[in-house]
Design a protein around this motif. Structure first.
Motif, mmCIF file in Angstrom:
data_model
loop_
_atom_site.group_PDB
_atom_site.id
_atom_site.type_symbol
_atom_site.label_atom_id
_atom_site.label_comp_id
_atom_site.label_asym_id
_atom_site.label_seq_id
_atom_site.Cartn_x
_atom_site.Cartn_y
_atom_site.Cartn_z
ATOM 1 N N GLY A 176 -3.646 72.705 37.800
ATOM 2 C CA GLY A 176 -4.135 73.756 36.906
ATOM 3 C C GLY A 176 -5.641 73.950 36.993
ATOM 4 N N ALA A 177 -6.330 73.040 37.707
ATOM 5 C CA ALA A 177 -7.783 73.214 37.875
ATOM 6 C C ALA A 177 -8.041 74.230 38.986
ATOM 7 C CB ALA A 177 -8.441 71.881 38.222
ATOM 8 N N GLN A 178 -9.129 74.994 38.834
ATOM 9 C CA GLN A 178 -9.486 75.978 39.871
ATOM 10 C C GLN A 178 -10.542 75.435 40.821
ATOM 11 O OE1 GLN A 178 -9.011 77.056 36.610
ATOM 12 N NE2 GLN A 178 -7.002 77.820 37.224
ATOM 13 N N PHE A 179 -11.157 74.301 40.462
ATOM 14 C CA PHE A 179 -12.050 73.649 41.414
ATOM 15 C C PHE A 179 -12.211 72.173 41.072
ATOM 16 C CE2 PHE A 179 -15.076 74.829 38.104
ATOM 17 C CZ PHE A 179 -16.000 73.802 38.085
ATOM 18 N N ALA A 180 -12.658 71.419 42.093
ATOM 19 C CA ALA A 180 -12.884 69.986 41.919
ATOM 20 C C ALA A 180 -14.312 69.648 42.329
ATOM 21 C CB ALA A 180 -11.915 69.197 42.794
ATOM 22 N N ILE A 181 -14.883 68.659 41.655
ATOM 23 C CA ILE A 181 -16.080 68.010 42.194
ATOM 24 C C ILE A 181 -15.549 66.780 42.921
ATOM 25 C CG2 ILE A 181 -18.247 66.834 41.673
ATOM 26 C CD1 ILE A 181 -18.508 68.608 39.187
ATOM 27 N N LEU A 182 -15.699 66.805 44.253
ATOM 28 C CA LEU A 182 -15.099 65.755 45.094
ATOM 29 C C LEU A 182 -16.200 64.856 45.648
ATOM 30 C CD1 LEU A 182 -12.771 64.576 46.914
ATOM 31 C CD2 LEU A 182 -13.305 66.395 48.542
ATOM 32 N N ILE A 183 -15.988 63.552 45.533
ATOM 33 C CA ILE A 183 -16.962 62.594 46.080
ATOM 34 C C ILE A 183 -16.398 62.051 47.400
ATOM 35 C CG2 ILE A 183 -18.265 60.467 45.667
ATOM 36 C CD1 ILE A 183 -18.955 62.656 43.626
ATOM 37 N N ALA A 184 -17.192 62.197 48.471
ATOM 38 C CA ALA A 184 -16.751 61.728 49.796
ATOM 39 C C ALA A 184 -17.923 61.075 50.532
ATOM 40 C CB ALA A 184 -16.226 62.911 50.615
ATOM 41 N N ARG A 185 -17.552 60.220 51.470
ATOM 42 C CA ARG A 185 -18.563 59.503 52.256
ATOM 43 C C ARG A 185 -19.112 60.434 53.343
ATOM 44 N NH1 ARG A 185 -19.220 54.049 52.433
ATOM 45 N NH2 ARG A 185 -20.490 53.363 54.188
ATOM 46 N N ALA A 196 -24.246 56.374 50.324
ATOM 47 C CA ALA A 196 -23.297 56.773 51.374
ATOM 48 C C ALA A 196 -22.539 58.048 51.030
ATOM 49 C CB ALA A 196 -22.295 55.644 51.612
ATOM 50 N N ASN A 197 -22.449 58.364 49.731
ATOM 51 C CA ASN A 197 -21.549 59.437 49.296
ATOM 52 C C ASN A 197 -22.284 60.712 48.899
ATOM 53 O OD1 ASN A 197 -19.476 57.559 49.515
ATOM 54 N ND2 ASN A 197 -19.796 56.852 47.418
ATOM 55 N N SER A 198 -21.588 61.836 49.071
ATOM 56 C CA SER A 198 -22.106 63.126 48.615
ATOM 57 C C SER A 198 -21.031 63.800 47.776
ATOM 58 C CB SER A 198 -22.470 64.020 49.806
ATOM 59 O OG SER A 198 -23.384 63.340 50.651
ATOM 60 N N ALA A 199 -21.450 64.811 47.020
ATOM 61 C CA ALA A 199 -20.499 65.540 46.159
ATOM 62 C C ALA A 199 -20.288 66.950 46.709
ATOM 63 C CB ALA A 199 -21.048 65.611 44.738
ATOM 64 N N PHE A 200 -19.058 67.440 46.579
ATOM 65 C CA PHE A 200 -18.706 68.776 47.086
ATOM 66 C C PHE A 200 -17.946 69.543 46.015
ATOM 67 C CE2 PHE A 200 -18.972 65.912 50.673
ATOM 68 C CZ PHE A 200 -19.700 66.639 51.609
ATOM 69 N N LEU A 201 -18.171 70.859 46.021
ATOM 70 C CA LEU A 201 -17.382 71.738 45.152
ATOM 71 C C LEU A 201 -16.230 72.282 45.975
ATOM 72 C CD1 LEU A 201 -20.412 73.419 43.412
ATOM 73 C CD2 LEU A 201 -18.544 72.257 42.209
ATOM 74 N N VAL A 202 -15.022 71.968 45.561
ATOM 75 C CA VAL A 202 -13.835 72.366 46.325
ATOM 76 C C VAL A 202 -13.035 73.379 45.522
ATOM 77 C CG1 VAL A 202 -11.670 71.532 47.335
ATOM 78 C CG2 VAL A 202 -13.702 70.084 47.396
ATOM 79 N N GLY A 242 -27.928 66.725 46.803
ATOM 80 C CA GLY A 242 -28.279 66.514 48.209
ATOM 81 C C GLY A 242 -27.349 65.553 48.912
ATOM 82 N N ARG A 243 -27.528 65.452 50.221
ATOM 83 C CA ARG A 243 -26.772 64.466 51.014
ATOM 84 C C ARG A 243 -27.052 63.065 50.499
ATOM 85 N NH1 ARG A 243 -25.797 65.398 57.381
ATOM 86 N NH2 ARG A 243 -24.961 63.292 57.300
ATOM 87 N N GLY A 244 -26.014 62.285 50.339
ATOM 88 C CA GLY A 244 -26.187 60.894 49.912
ATOM 89 C C GLY A 244 -26.452 60.742 48.410
ATOM 90 N N GLN A 245 -26.329 61.842 47.666
ATOM 91 C CA GLN A 245 -26.632 61.734 46.228
ATOM 92 C C GLN A 245 -25.377 61.667 45.360
ATOM 93 O OE1 GLN A 245 -29.541 64.788 45.256
ATOM 94 N NE2 GLN A 245 -31.128 63.302 45.728
ATOM 95 N N GLY A 246 -24.232 61.468 46.008
ATOM 96 C CA GLY A 246 -22.966 61.446 45.261
ATOM 97 C C GLY A 246 -22.920 60.350 44.219
ATOM 98 N N LEU A 249 -25.283 61.203 41.342
ATOM 99 C CA LEU A 249 -24.673 62.268 40.550
ATOM 100 C C LEU A 249 -23.557 61.701 39.663
ATOM 101 C CD1 LEU A 249 -23.909 65.758 41.853
ATOM 102 C CD2 LEU A 249 -21.976 64.414 41.077
ATOM 103 N N GLY A 250 -22.735 60.817 40.266
ATOM 104 C CA GLY A 250 -21.644 60.202 39.510
ATOM 105 C C GLY A 250 -22.185 59.388 38.343
ATOM 106 N N GLN A 251 -23.255 58.646 38.588
ATOM 107 C CA GLN A 251 -23.827 57.808 37.536
ATOM 108 C C GLN A 251 -24.434 58.669 36.432
ATOM 109 O OE1 GLN A 251 -23.516 54.428 37.169
ATOM 110 N NE2 GLN A 251 -22.075 54.841 38.819
#
Ligand SMILES: Cc1cc2nc3c(=O)[nH]c(=O)nc-3n(C[C@H](O)[C@H](O)[C@H](O)COP(=O)(O)OP(=O)(O)OC[C@H]3O[C@@H](n4cnc5c(N)ncnc54)[C@H](O)[C@@H]3O)c2cc1C
Length: 411
Positions: A176-185, A196-202, A242-246, A249-251
């Protein structure tokens, strides 16, 4: 004296208004939803009542209490939010009706802080308007969720996009969500493991983003999904931060989001304590009411003291966030203490209700199974205890005193 434990008049008014809104709008709507449960009209009634609750929240000026006015919110700070959330969470749908529920609430704060203007227009605004829902995808079944440096979901940079493969689970609200904040390496050999990780809008749906199942829990199915990610293409401009700021951002997201959970848990703990007292004043055994027996009074006393401590800790942590002071220790201690108090208070309420408490005729059984995850999600008890101990040891070693680690209060 600068210490003042009262709210300003305008916050008190909002709190009173939220209480009235829950009594007059949310509770009757919940009764309609419960009455239709399992029947052929259940879905229709649910949708109608949700629309009714949300529309009325907007009309009453209670919509989006935690967001700034420029995004259609009320612009309340964290201390004021403690009053609103604790009140709203005495009902099941209250926080959702105000559009101040997990995971959207935490995601809104994240987007407000990290998103570009274009990302805010595409993702934050519709979330605030209630026309989109979101999820936050970090935890993986294969590695310990407590240690995000172990994340295996991997993003590889291609010409104009990132290609992502991986596996997530317990992703709340994913269906039911229209987007995710995804954390990936994204970084194979970062200077710091946390980078090591960055965040993406999916966008959802997207090819390569597949909901495998709603993972059923001891509390039933509540839209905590397992997600398989295969060859998912995410445009470069959809990196969040930014790159590597996942990790960062999570914290940053988790601090206030943890406290927002605590605010809602206070509402639940208070309801459980009130139910415990109510039952003890009506049930008669062995010559007196339960409430007249010392064994029961101890349970009421312990719960009352814990609820008081929960409120003080949450208000103090919220006060520190509002003042832009370092709040990590206070949020950690509050999160651990409130999660455990919530479980203890609900358990005592069940004990005083006897078989009735174990049945599903009262909300206590559902509250107990929901409360259980509070002790390990958003930072397990032991991880918070580890951090709290490290800060206390560090403070003592550096200054000869633990004051700064124990809330840094002037005592
Ligand atoms: C209802 C619910 C909703 C959730 N929603 C989301 C969501 O929306 N998005 C998302 O990404 N995740 C979500 N999660 C997952 C949640 O964030 C993880 O459960 C949490 O981070 C713990 O990770 P884990 O389950 O892998 O446990 P592990 O990391 O495997 O930990 C298991 C246990 O090991 C112990 N432990 C771990 N580290 C230490 C240590 N350093 N010292 C001592 N003991 C330790 C603790 O007792 C801990 O409980 C949700 C979980 C639940 C139950």
């Amino acid at each position: 004296m600068a210490i003042d434990f009262s709210f300003p008049e305008e916050v008190e008014q909002v709190r009173t208004q939220v209480r009235r809104y829950c009594d007059e709008i949310v509770r009757p709507a919940e009764a309609e939803i419960a009455a239709a449960e399992d029947g052929p009209e259940a879905r229709k009634v649910l949708v109608e009542q949700v629309i009714h609750m949300r529309k009325t929240a907007q009309e009453w000026g209670l919509w989006l209490p935690h967001m700034p006015e420029e995004f259609g919110g009320m612009g309340l700070g964290h201390v004021a939010m403690a009053a609103v959330s604790a009140e709203a969470a005495k009902t099941r749908f209250g926080p959702f009706a105000l559009n101040a529920q997990a995971p959207d609430e935490g995601n809104m704060h994240t987007l407000l802080h990290w998103a570009t203007d274009a990302q805010k227009d595409a993702y934050l605004r519709p979330l605030c308007e209630g026309t989109k829902r979101s999820c936050f995808a970090m935890t993986e079944p294969e590695v310990a969720g407590s240690d995000p440096t172990l994340i295996q979901t991997h993003a590889v940079e291609r010409d104009d996009h990132w290609e992502i493969n991986g596996h997530k689970w317990f992703i709340s609200g994913a269906a039911g969500a229209q987007f995710a904040i995804l954390i990936a390496r994204t970084e194979d050999d970062p200077e710091l493991p946390q980078a090591a990780n960055s965040a993406f809008l999916v966008d959802i749906p997207s090819e390569g983003w597949e909901i495998v199942r709603d993972v059923h829990t001891m509390s039933g199915g509540h839209n905590h999904c397992e997600i398989r990610i295969s060859g998912l293409k995410v445009p470069k401009e959809n990196m969040l931060g930014g790159r590597g700021q996942g990790h960062l951002l999570g914290q940053a997201r988790l601090g206030p989001a943890r406290l927002a959970h605590c605010m809602r848990w206070i509402g639940q703990a208070e309801i459980a304590l009130e139910m415990m007292i109510d039952r003890s004043m009506k049930r008669f055994a062995h010559g007196s009411l339960l409430g007249e027996k010392q064994g029961i009074q101890w349970m009421i006393a312990d719960s009352t003291m814990e609820l008081y401590q929960c409120k003080l800790m949450v208000l103090h942590a919220a006060y520190k966030i509002d003042r832009k002071e370092d709040f990590k220790s206070e949020v950690s201690m509050a999160k651990h203490f409130v999660a455990n108090s919530l479980n203890r208070i609900i358990d005592r309420a069940i004990q005083v209700h006897g078989a009735l408490g174990y049945s599903t005729d009262t909300p206590l059984a559902h509250m107990a199974t929901q409360a259980r995850w509070a002790r390990f999600a958003d930072g397990a008890d032991e991880v918070h205890q580890w951090r709290i101990a490290m800060r206390a040891i560090e403070a003592y070693t550096r200054t000869g005193s633990v004051t700064s680690a124990a809330g840094d209060l002037p005592l």
